[in-house]
Design an enzyme around this catalytic site. Structure first.
Site, PDB file in Angstrom:
ATOM      1  N   SER A 209       0.848  -1.186   0.000  1.00 15.85           N
ATOM      2  CA  SER A 209       0.000   0.000   0.000  1.00 15.85           C
ATOM      3  C   SER A 209       0.886   1.239   0.000  1.00 15.85           C
ATOM      4  O   SER A 209       1.674   1.417  -0.930  1.00 15.85           O
ATOM      5  CB  SER A 209      -0.953  -0.026   1.205  1.00 15.85           C
ATOM      6  OG  SER A 209      -1.837   1.069   1.166  1.00 15.85           O
ATOM      7  N   THR A 210       0.836   2.059   1.041  1.00 14.88           N
ATOM      8  CA  THR A 210       1.611   3.295   1.079  1.00 14.88           C
ATOM      9  C   THR A 210       3.107   3.024   0.929  1.00 14.88           C
ATOM     10  O   THR A 210       3.669   2.235   1.675  1.00 14.88           O
ATOM     11  CB  THR A 210       1.363   4.032   2.405  1.00 14.88           C
ATOM     12  OG1 THR A 210      -0.038   4.205   2.575  1.00 14.88           O
ATOM     13  CG2 THR A 210       2.055   5.383   2.416  1.00 14.88           C
ATOM     14  N   HIS A 238      -2.664  -1.172  -3.246  1.00  9.08           N
ATOM     15  CA  HIS A 238      -3.818  -0.315  -2.999  1.00  9.08           C
ATOM     16  C   HIS A 238      -3.700   0.958  -3.833  1.00  9.08           C
ATOM     17  O   HIS A 238      -2.860   1.808  -3.576  1.00  9.08           O
ATOM     18  CB  HIS A 238      -3.911   0.048  -1.516  1.00  9.08           C
ATOM     19  CG  HIS A 238      -4.178  -1.132  -0.635  1.00  9.08           C
ATOM     20  ND1 HIS A 238      -3.918  -1.120   0.706  1.00  9.08           N
ATOM     21  CD2 HIS A 238      -4.672  -2.360  -0.915  1.00  9.08           C
ATOM     22  CE1 HIS A 238      -4.252  -2.296   1.231  1.00  9.08           C
ATOM     23  NE2 HIS A 238      -4.702  -3.060   0.264  1.00  9.08           N
ATOM     24  N   MET A 331      -0.162   1.060   4.930  1.00  5.24           N
ATOM     25  CA  MET A 331      -0.976   1.375   6.100  1.00  5.24           C
ATOM     26  C   MET A 331      -2.007   0.278   6.337  1.00  5.24           C
ATOM     27  O   MET A 331      -2.446  -0.392   5.404  1.00  5.24           O
ATOM     28  CB  MET A 331      -1.688   2.708   5.902  1.00  5.24           C
ATOM     29  CG  MET A 331      -0.749   3.900   5.855  1.00  5.24           C
ATOM     30  SD  MET A 331      -1.616   5.487   5.888  1.00  5.24           S
ATOM     31  CE  MET A 331      -2.342   5.529   4.253  1.00  5.24           C
ATOM     32  N   ASP A 334      -4.218  -5.019   6.073  1.00  5.62           N
ATOM     33  CA  ASP A 334      -4.623  -5.892   4.969  1.00  5.62           C
ATOM     34  C   ASP A 334      -3.529  -6.911   4.674  1.00  5.62           C
ATOM     35  O   ASP A 334      -2.349  -6.570   4.598  1.00  5.62           O
ATOM     36  CB  ASP A 334      -4.905  -5.051   3.725  1.00  5.62           C
ATOM     37  CG  ASP A 334      -5.529  -5.865   2.603  1.00  5.62           C
ATOM     38  OD1 ASP A 334      -6.163  -6.894   2.898  1.00  5.62           O
ATOM     39  OD2 ASP A 334      -5.385  -5.464   1.433  1.00  5.62           O
TER      40      ASP A 334
END
Length: 394
Positions: A209-210, A238, A331, A334
């Site tokens: 993600s991030t 993401h 973040m 998940d």
């Protein structure tokens, strides 16, 4: 637009609030974003109508996070970003842009230059005021970045030359389970990784993600195209729609393999990179010999669609012990529940370490749950996966 309760945003240090500078050429956007973040517990230390004003304000207002619009007069976001990071190394800059292919390209370039994340912005002032999801995404993103600032000091990762080398392993040997954690943690819940198989992996799964776009590219490049041709590569990063298509295109150009958004019903083939499309879950059906991509528009999982958990759970059924997986910076949590299914099926799970993660939410959750067989710094992950896939030593 009806106001909704916003989650509070943690302080970056004891007794202080997260300090945010908002740079956007729209007075409406500046006003709404500032109000929403203040209601969520942030301190808005300044606003700016262009990149020049924002850059000049940095030393004076000392923000923790800058929200930086891409399209602004005089000095736009792409021009201001490198100047900001040169002036204040370690500053967390979140780019804002509308969902167009051009802006997706620019946002990914900004991530490569050092922006920590991006935020898709509705088209026009009316879109900003009427789309509740924009406010929710904004507050959620700043909340999580604020939590990371509060909980973890930002340390400059050591270069690869400064890190100890990875131990040599036989090409098909299991990765030892599990590594010592980088910090004391509570007793892990759930299963412990069972003794691992010695059969070669049949697929490589990547969740991020991030900070992920840069990390995913570095990992795949570290494995090398020759080794990656042995297995299909499935990635959940993401990202919103439009961005994932551009991300896949960039990955393919970087590693020299076919890479694209996955299509529903598409057969899975070795040497091909499948990226979950923004806004759709990517799962699998069939067997390891005839796996097929399954896309769906089901509800978000862990507030995410696509979700890493969906891919991991299906892969546990399809590939079982022949699965090699890694969770990179991001973040939230998940991937942790799906990792449980993969580990129980005998698959191998790696996690990025805290020091090299932009945000240690996803890999940290995996580690604390006890599902990581090895915890590695980003530069070491590609070589470790290359060895596990039977590629040449390093």
């Amino acid at each position: 637009m009806a106001a909704s309760a916003a989650p509070s945003i943690p302080s970056s240090s004891a007794g202080s609030r997260i300090r945010v500078l908002v740079a956007d050429d729209s007075v409406v956007v500046r006003g709404l974003v500032s109000r929403w973040l203040e209601e969520a517990g942030c301190e808005i230390v300044g606003t700016a109508s262009n990149g020049r004003i924002a850059l000049d304000a940095l030393d004076r207002v000392q923000p923790d996070i800058v929200l930086l619009d891409i399209e602004m007069p005089e000095l736009d976001g792409t021009q201001a970003l490198p100047k900001m990071l040169a002036k204040r190394p370690g500053l967390q800059v979140v780019m804002m842009s509308t969902l167009t292919q051009r802006n997706a390209e620019i946002s990914l370039r900004c991530l490569a230059l050092g922006a920590i994340d991006y935020l898709p912005k509705p088209e026009g002032n009316r879109g900003v005021t009427t789309q509740a999801s924009f406010r929710e995404d904004l507050v959620q993103k700043i909340r999580m970045l604020g939590a990371d600032l509060r909980n973890r000091p930002r340390a400059r990762p050591a270069s690869l030359s400064e890190r100890p080398g990875l131990p040599e392993r036989p090409a098909t040997a299991a990765i030892p389970a599990p590594s010592p954690r980088p910090a004391p943690a509570a007793t892990p819940v759930g299963v412990r990784p069972r003794p691992l198989r010695t059969s070669p992996p049949r697929c490589l799964l990547v969740g991020a993600s991030t900070g992920g776009p840069r990390a995913v590219g570095e990992v795949l490049e570290g494995i090398g195209a020759a080794t990656l041709r042995r297995v299909p590569i499935l990635i959940v990063q993401h990202m919103p729609p439009v961005f994932t298509a551009v991300f896949a295109e960039h990955l393919g150009a970087r590693i020299g393999l076919p890479a694209a958004e996955a299509k529903h019903g598409e057969p899975v083939r070795p040497g091909v990179v499948y990226v979950a499309p923004g806004g759709r879950h990517m799962g699998l059906s069939g067997t390891a010999n005839d796996a097929v991509i399954q896309l769906n528009d089901g509800p978000p999982v862990n507030f995410c669609r696509p979700a890493v958990d969906v891919m991991f759970r299906d892969a546990a059924d399809v590939y079982g012990a022949a699965t090699l997986s890694v969770v990179l910076t991001g973040m939230g949590s998940d991937g942790t529940k799906g990792a449980k299914a993969l580990v129980e099926a005998g698959g191998v799970m790696l996690a990025q370490d805290e020091a090299t993660s932009t945000v240690w939410g996803m890999p940290g959750s995996l580690v604390k749950a006890g599902y990581a067989h090895e915890i590695l710094p980003l530069p070491a992950i590609g070589p470790a996966l290359r060895t596990a896939l039977g590629g040449p030593g390093h």
